[in-house]
Design a protein around this motif. Structure first.
Motif, PDB file in Angstrom:
ATOM      1  N   ASP A 118     -14.756 -20.924  20.626  1.00 36.67           N
ATOM      2  CA  ASP A 118     -14.813 -20.350  21.878  1.00 36.67           C
ATOM      3  C   ASP A 118     -15.897 -20.095  22.415  1.00 36.67           C
ATOM      4  OD1 ASP A 118     -12.755 -19.083  23.821  1.00 36.67           O
ATOM      5  OD2 ASP A 118     -14.305 -17.659  23.702  1.00 36.67           O
ATOM      6  N   CYS A 120     -17.830 -18.347  25.225  1.00 38.47           N
ATOM      7  CA  CYS A 120     -17.831 -17.427  26.220  1.00 38.47           C
ATOM      8  C   CYS A 120     -18.476 -16.048  25.893  1.00 38.47           C
ATOM      9  CB  CYS A 120     -16.259 -17.135  26.565  1.00 38.47           C
ATOM     10  SG  CYS A 120     -16.146 -16.169  28.054  1.00 38.47           S
ATOM     11  N   ASP A 122     -18.003 -12.759  26.557  1.00 44.42           N
ATOM     12  CA  ASP A 122     -17.537 -11.584  26.908  1.00 44.42           C
ATOM     13  C   ASP A 122     -17.479 -10.748  25.407  1.00 44.42           C
ATOM     14  OD1 ASP A 122     -15.511 -13.302  26.067  1.00 44.42           O
ATOM     15  OD2 ASP A 122     -13.831 -12.075  26.521  1.00 44.42           O
ATOM     16  N   GLU A 123     -17.355 -11.343  24.433  1.00 44.05           N
ATOM     17  CA  GLU A 123     -17.445 -10.593  23.035  1.00 44.05           C
ATOM     18  C   GLU A 123     -18.733 -10.269  22.829  1.00 44.05           C
ATOM     19  OE1 GLU A 123     -14.468 -13.183  23.283  1.00 44.05           O
ATOM     20  OE2 GLU A 123     -15.550 -14.145  21.804  1.00 44.05           O
ATOM     21  N   SER A 166     -14.535 -20.973  28.203  1.00 47.81           N
ATOM     22  CA  SER A 166     -13.292 -20.132  28.499  1.00 47.81           C
ATOM     23  C   SER A 166     -14.006 -19.251  29.628  1.00 47.81           C
ATOM     24  CB  SER A 166     -12.704 -19.626  27.479  1.00 47.81           C
ATOM     25  OG  SER A 166     -13.615 -18.464  26.705  1.00 47.81           O
ATOM     26  N   TYR A 193     -10.914 -24.745  29.018  1.00 47.87           N
ATOM     27  CA  TYR A 193      -9.912 -23.881  29.444  1.00 47.87           C
ATOM     28  C   TYR A 193      -9.831 -24.283  30.907  1.00 47.87           C
ATOM     29  CZ  TYR A 193     -10.302 -20.711  25.334  1.00 47.87           C
ATOM     30  OH  TYR A 193     -10.303 -20.191  24.004  1.00 47.87           O
ATOM     31  N   ARG A 219     -11.206  -9.851  35.855  1.00 41.32           N
ATOM     32  CA  ARG A 219     -11.812 -11.274  35.748  1.00 41.32           C
ATOM     33  C   ARG A 219     -11.262 -11.765  37.006  1.00 41.32           C
ATOM     34  NH1 ARG A 219     -14.086 -10.599  30.994  1.00 41.32           N
ATOM     35  NH2 ARG A 219     -13.007 -10.316  28.939  1.00 41.32           N
ATOM     36  N   SER A 276      -2.345 -13.916  23.206  1.00 38.35           N
ATOM     37  CA  SER A 276      -1.958 -12.703  22.353  1.00 38.35           C
ATOM     38  C   SER A 276      -0.892 -11.930  22.707  1.00 38.35           C
ATOM     39  CB  SER A 276      -3.324 -11.723  22.298  1.00 38.35           C
ATOM     40  OG  SER A 276      -3.727 -11.182  23.801  1.00 38.35           O
ATOM     41  N   TYR A 315      -1.257 -17.966  17.801  1.00 35.59           N
ATOM     42  CA  TYR A 315      -1.172 -16.909  16.577  1.00 35.59           C
ATOM     43  C   TYR A 315       0.018 -16.932  15.789  1.00 35.59           C
ATOM     44  CZ  TYR A 315      -4.530 -15.041  19.747  1.00 35.59           C
ATOM     45  OH  TYR A 315      -5.749 -15.045  20.566  1.00 35.59           O
TER      46      TYR A 315
HETATM   47  C1  PBG Z   1     -12.564 -15.198  26.578  1.00 38.41           C
HETATM   48  C2  PBG Z   1     -11.350 -15.385  26.221  1.00 38.41           C
HETATM   49  C3  PBG Z   1     -10.050 -14.142  26.323  1.00 38.41           C
HETATM   50  C4  PBG Z   1      -9.206 -15.001  25.565  1.00 38.41           C
HETATM   51  C5  PBG Z   1      -9.512 -16.249  25.125  1.00 38.41           C
HETATM   52  N1  PBG Z   1     -10.903 -16.190  25.318  1.00 38.41           N
HETATM   53  C6  PBG Z   1      -9.799 -13.091  26.956  1.00 38.41           C
HETATM   54  C7  PBG Z   1     -10.137 -13.122  28.371  1.00 38.41           C
HETATM   55  O1  PBG Z   1     -10.321 -14.011  29.113  1.00 38.41           O
HETATM   56  O2  PBG Z   1     -10.193 -12.041  28.845  1.00 38.41           O
HETATM   57  C8  PBG Z   1      -7.763 -14.467  25.621  1.00 38.41           C
HETATM   58  C9  PBG Z   1      -6.732 -14.988  24.387  1.00 38.41           C
HETATM   59  C10 PBG Z   1      -5.568 -14.251  23.981  1.00 38.41           C
HETATM   60  O3  PBG Z   1      -5.109 -13.384  24.848  1.00 38.41           O
HETATM   61  O4  PBG Z   1      -4.928 -14.494  23.190  1.00 38.41           O
HETATM   62  N2  PBG Z   1     -13.483 -15.124  25.781  1.00 38.41           N
END
Ligand code: PBG
Length: 324
Positions: A118, A120, A122-123, A166, A193, A219, A276, A315
């Protein structure tokens, strides 16, 4: 007697039903999202995603070995760094947790595994947004692109087959393609994405990666509004034109119309992300004894394939691959 038709003839036995089934689901269609955390000695269970863990490098490797034995199509990595800052610098550090995980998995499994990352921030940011935040709290699109490029190049260098932007910044796919090519990574695949909605179904994921968006933010300034359908085709067209090799719709089950639209409009491989919240809802209801969890999971995954997805990030990858 009125000569009505008898479609039930084709449903009479399991063997007949198998013969005429229009849609297939095999382990190779499934991509497993996996979480790897820096600085842990033991894998840590994620309560919002029962059966999933924040892995150590060792437990991640064991899990990937198990998934490969089951025949899953690939894995996509998400990282939990010990250090976060305003720009998310651990996202591209050569010894950042994602890069170390990619190197370890490539060394252990060679090219038997399709490794995705991924792409991105944010993490990795202390404010939890997917990019550079301006003083007014908005995300600076163009300043963020350069960071995505650095991150994608670091992931490619560490062995990723696929980088998966993403963050929903405009121009991100083109910027990453140029950046990868300039560093000699012409063969690295971009899975975009493409149509990513601002969904309430990402809640359990934010616990999994330990991300809170600062000041109660959200977001919606960069992810799509779920009222919109045509806009998804536009977003995907931009990504394909900028060089996306695979496009993705996210979430999946609530967005099957979008999956079908993109299937009909484009000829690149199409992925859908069963997110998720979609997983957690099934797990929670099954734990109450209200639904048959694996049966509902299978029904949803087949529906996503039927709508037109070639591959599904889920998952359930390990659990359903075991059943197939
Ligand atoms: C951003 C990202 C997210 C998810 C995947 N990549 C979170 C977001 O956009 O807030 C969510 C995946 C999930 O809910 O399973 N790094």
């Amino acid at each position: 007697m009125f000569p009505f038709e008898r479609p039930r003839r084709l449903r009479r036995t399991p063997a007949l039903r198998r013969l005429v089934a229009e849609t297939t689901l095999a382990p190779r269609h499934l991509i497993a999202p996996l979480f790897v955390a820096e600085g842990r000695d033991e894998p840590h269970p994620i309560s919002s995603l029962p059966g999933h863990f924040q892995h150590t490098l060792a437990s991640l490797t064991t899990e990937v070995g198990r998934l490969l034995d089951l025949g899953v199509g690939g894995v996509i990595l998400f990282g939990l760094p010990t250090h976060k800052d305003a720009v998310g610098s651990q996202a591209w550090a050569p010894d950042g947790i994602i890069q170390r995980a990619l190197l370890t998995l490539r060394e252990t499994f060679g090219h038997d595994v399709v490794l995705m990352a991924d792409t991105c921030l944010d993490e990795f940011t202390d404010h939890g947004h997917c990019g550079i935040v301006r003083d007014d709290g908005t995300v600076d699109n163009d300043a963020t692109l350069a960071l995505y490029v650095q991150m994608a190049v670091a992931q490619a260098r560490a062995g990723a087959d696929v980088v998966a932007p993403s963050g929903m910044m405009d121009g991100q796919v083109g910027a990453i393609r140029d950046g990868l090519d300039a560093e000699g990574f012409e063969e690295t695949i971009i899975m975009a994405y493409a149509a990513k909605y601002a969904s309430a179904l990402y809640g359990p994921f934010r616990e999994a990666v330990d991300v809170q968006i600062a000041d109660g933010g959200d977001r919606r300034g960069y992810q799509q509004d779920y009222s919109n359908r045509r806009e998804a085709v536009r977003e995907a067209r931009l990504d394909v034109d900028e060089g996306a090799d695979i496009i993705m719709v996210k979430p999946a089950v609530t967005y099957l119309d979008i999956v079908r639209d993109l299937r009909d409009a484009f000829d690149v491989p199409l992925a859908a992300y069963h997110v998720s919240g979609e997983y957690a809802m099934i797990k929670a209801a099954a734990a109450q004894g209200w639904i048959d969890g694996p049966a509902v999971a299978l029904e949803q995954l087949i529906a996503i394939r039927r709508a037109g997805a070639d591959m599904i990030l889920t998952y359930f990858a390990g659990e359903i691959a075991e059943l197939l």
